[in-house]
Design an enzyme around this catalytic site. Structure first.
Site, PDB file in Angstrom:
ATOM      1  N   ARG A  17       0.844  -1.206   0.000  1.00  0.00           N
ATOM      2  CA  ARG A  17       0.000   0.000   0.000  1.00  0.00           C
ATOM      3  C   ARG A  17       0.873   1.248   0.000  1.00  0.00           C
ATOM      4  O   ARG A  17       1.719   1.421   0.872  1.00  0.00           O
ATOM      5  CB  ARG A  17      -0.917   0.005   1.228  1.00  0.00           C
ATOM      6  CG  ARG A  17      -1.990   1.097   1.173  1.00  0.00           C
ATOM      7  CD  ARG A  17      -2.964   1.013   2.343  1.00  0.00           C
ATOM      8  NE  ARG A  17      -3.574  -0.284   2.499  1.00  0.00           N
ATOM      9  CZ  ARG A  17      -4.575  -0.763   1.756  1.00  0.00           C
ATOM     10  NH1 ARG A  17      -5.058  -0.030   0.770  1.00  0.00           N
ATOM     11  NH2 ARG A  17      -5.073  -1.955   1.983  1.00  0.00           N
ATOM     12  N   GLU A  40       0.629  -7.824  -3.951  1.00  0.00           N
ATOM     13  CA  GLU A  40      -0.628  -7.093  -4.186  1.00  0.00           C
ATOM     14  C   GLU A  40      -0.376  -5.589  -4.075  1.00  0.00           C
ATOM     15  O   GLU A  40       0.194  -5.130  -3.092  1.00  0.00           O
ATOM     16  CB  GLU A  40      -1.647  -7.557  -3.137  1.00  0.00           C
ATOM     17  CG  GLU A  40      -2.883  -6.721  -3.023  1.00  0.00           C
ATOM     18  CD  GLU A  40      -3.685  -7.049  -1.759  1.00  0.00           C
ATOM     19  OE1 GLU A  40      -4.372  -6.138  -1.267  1.00  0.00           O
ATOM     20  OE2 GLU A  40      -3.644  -8.189  -1.261  1.00  0.00           O
ATOM     21  N   THR A  69      -7.730  -3.730  -2.758  1.00  0.00           N
ATOM     22  CA  THR A  69      -8.686  -2.634  -2.577  1.00  0.00           C
ATOM     23  C   THR A  69      -9.461  -2.378  -3.866  1.00  0.00           C
ATOM     24  O   THR A  69      -9.677  -1.239  -4.271  1.00  0.00           O
ATOM     25  CB  THR A  69      -7.986  -1.350  -2.066  1.00  0.00           C
ATOM     26  OG1 THR A  69      -7.004  -1.712  -1.087  1.00  0.00           O
ATOM     27  CG2 THR A  69      -8.983  -0.428  -1.363  1.00  0.00           C
ATOM     28  N   LYS A 129     -10.646 -13.632   2.087  1.00  0.00           N
ATOM     29  CA  LYS A 129      -9.828 -12.801   2.975  1.00  0.00           C
ATOM     30  C   LYS A 129     -10.661 -12.410   4.191  1.00  0.00           C
ATOM     31  O   LYS A 129     -11.663 -11.701   4.050  1.00  0.00           O
ATOM     32  CB  LYS A 129      -9.388 -11.580   2.169  1.00  0.00           C
ATOM     33  CG  LYS A 129      -8.927 -10.376   2.951  1.00  0.00           C
ATOM     34  CD  LYS A 129      -8.610  -9.247   1.962  1.00  0.00           C
ATOM     35  CE  LYS A 129      -8.669  -7.897   2.628  1.00  0.00           C
ATOM     36  NZ  LYS A 129      -8.339  -6.816   1.689  1.00  0.00           N
ATOM     37  N   GLY A 159      -3.525  -6.373  10.717  1.00  0.00           N
ATOM     38  CA  GLY A 159      -2.834  -6.558  11.997  1.00  0.00           C
ATOM     39  C   GLY A 159      -2.033  -7.849  12.097  1.00  0.00           C
ATOM     40  O   GLY A 159      -1.657  -8.268  13.194  1.00  0.00           O
ATOM     41  N   GLY A 179       0.447  -6.202   5.480  1.00  0.00           N
ATOM     42  CA  GLY A 179       0.572  -4.820   5.027  1.00  0.00           C
ATOM     43  C   GLY A 179       1.765  -4.121   5.653  1.00  0.00           C
ATOM     44  O   GLY A 179       2.907  -4.302   5.239  1.00  0.00           O
TER      45      GLY A 179
END
Length: 202
Positions: A17, A40, A69, A129, A159, A179
């Protein structure tokens, strides 16, 4: 190759991200070098389709590259045209799943309830997911696996870090979306490689 093939190579999905196209390949090199096989790029990153294009061109033979997303079914064709082979959503939208499958990609939509999970599987999801995983627990994942069709792959996302991977793994998680624990904007390839090593060890 199916989602199972990629996750059996490495159960970690690197979520980049905020990655920028000009750094995407160096970050990808660090990840693939440490054995990760699924990358991703969330669509709320800068120029995400260009990052996907560069990653797919460079690593498409060694890694599953796609978009996260994804909320609009119309984006699926753009992602596929850039060489992406994976669509991940934050929400339970069967339309996005169907669009991803129609474009020849793997679909891993987000869900949180049994009703959403069954609807997404019916739409053709390749894996699911569990998001946000912080709001659930390994016990929740285990209970879901007891009622979902045998072989359903669940990936907790949100998390997840080296400290809690073992508990989720023991509950039956097929993989993990990572992430911030693997990439934050500004991280150098060396930092990403070190984070990846710690996660692989877990």
């Amino acid at each position: 190759m199916g989602m199972n093939d990629w996750l059996s190579r490495c159960p970690l999905v690197a979520i980049l991200r905020g990655v920028r196209p000009e750094e995407a390949e160096a970050i990808g090199e660090a990840l693939v070098g440490e054995g990760l096989a699924v990358i991703e790029v969330p669509l709320n990153s800068p120029e995400p389709v260009e990052s996907i294009r560069r990653l797919a061109a460079r690593f498409g033979d060694r890694a599953l590259v796609g978009a996260g997303t994804v909320t609009d079914p119309a984006d699926c064709a753009r992602i596929a045209a850039a060489g992406g082979k994976l669509v991940v959503t934050p929400h339970a939208d069967p339309e996005v799943v169907r669009a991803a499958k129609a474009s020849g990609m793997l679909a891993v939509p987000g869900f949180f309830t049994p009703a959403e999970a069954f609807a997404l599987l019916k739409a053709g999801a390749d894996a699911l997911k569990l998001f946000p995983a912080e709001a659930g627990s390994p016990a929740v994942l285990k209970a879901l696996l007891a009622v979902l069709p045998r072989g359903t792959m669940l990936l907790p996302v949100g998390g997840i870090d080296a400290g809690n991977i073992p508990a989720w793994r023991a509950a039956g998680a097929a993989g993990f979306g990572i992430g911030g624990a693997i990439y934050r904007p500004g991280d150098t390839p060396a930092i990403v490689a070190a984070k990846a090593r710690a996660l692989m060890a877990a």
